[in-house]
Design an enzyme around this catalytic site. Structure first.
Site, PDB file in Angstrom:
ATOM      1  CG  HIS A  92      -1.825   1.169   1.325  1.00 18.52           C
ATOM      2  ND1 HIS A  92      -3.176   1.086   1.087  1.00 18.52           N
ATOM      3  CD2 HIS A  92      -1.575   2.474   1.632  1.00 18.52           C
ATOM      4  CE1 HIS A  92      -3.714   2.292   1.249  1.00 18.52           C
ATOM      5  NE2 HIS A  92      -2.761   3.144   1.589  1.00 18.52           N
ATOM      6  CD  GLU A  93       1.420   3.547   3.668  1.00 25.39           C
ATOM      7  OE1 GLU A  93       1.561   4.617   3.052  1.00 25.39           O
ATOM      8  OE2 GLU A  93       0.389   3.312   4.345  1.00 25.39           O
ATOM      9  CG  HIS A  96       0.461   6.120  -0.758  1.00 24.46           C
ATOM     10  ND1 HIS A  96      -0.665   6.390  -1.507  1.00 24.46           N
ATOM     11  CD2 HIS A  96       0.006   5.646   0.433  1.00 24.46           C
ATOM     12  CE1 HIS A  96      -1.746   6.094  -0.813  1.00 24.46           C
ATOM     13  NE2 HIS A  96      -1.368   5.631   0.370  1.00 24.46           N
TER      14      HIS A  96
END
Length: 191
Positions: A92-93, A96
């Protein structure tokens, strides 16, 4: 999560930190999704020094971790319990981080930019996998993945003051959803 949001160590955190650092190390060595995103970031010219880019901290906020554009990914040792959570969190990170890398003008204080990255991260990381959704008590069959992505993105942007109130956050998700959900880079399709 902004720079310096982690807190001073809490008694008993040494064991939790060591356990979660082990999870992070294992994810970085063995998780194909994480390795793939890191490789794609390197192709874009954003190679990551894994020893400095990933930190494990005690966090006061009720979050599992976050992406700090200037320093990398933080994993909150007091809010993750399993290897699967860390695998999902890092993917997820890293979405980003990938978005930050490829979007040279990406502004995390622009609600539309932030919302788009949250939609992509929720969709591509595994946040909305059947297992995680079942554990959250969400059992819908019709467009469950899309509904989860919308819900998770709205939860994430709610922490950004630039995204205003609940109504403005919903509008941001609705406005960005089709375009950002369709963007599966660096993958060919939703993994």
């Amino acid at each position: 999560m902004e720079e310096g949001e982690g807190q001073a160590p809490v008694v008993g955190d040494a064991e939790a930190k060591a356990r979660v650092e082990g999870y992070v190390d294992r994810t970085l060595r063995r998780d194909p999704k994480t390795r793939f995103i890191l490789d794609k970031m390197e192709e874009f010219g954003c190679a990551v020094n894994v020893d400095k880019f990933f930190t494990v901290e005690h966090c006061d906020a009720s979050i599992a971790g976050g992406f700090r554009p200037k320093s990398g990914v933080v994993v909150c040792q007091n809010h993750v319990q399993t290897q699967e959570e860390v695998d999902n969190l890092l993917a997820h990170e890293l979405i980003h981080a990938y978005d930050h890398c490829r979007g040279k003008n990406l502004d995390w204080n622009d609600c539309q930019h932030h919302t788009c990255s949250e939609i992509r991260a929720a969709s591509l990381s595994g946040d909305c996998s059947w297992l995680f959704e079942t554990l959250r008590g969400n059992f819908g069959l019709k467009k469950q993945h899309q509904e989860c992505v919308k819900r998770r993105a709205k939860l994430s942007i709610a922490m950004n003051p630039a995204c205003g109130d609940c109504e403005e956050q919903q509008k941001a998700v609705d406005d960005c959803f089709d375009r950002c959900f369709a963007d599966t880079a660096p993958f060919d399709r939703i993994p």
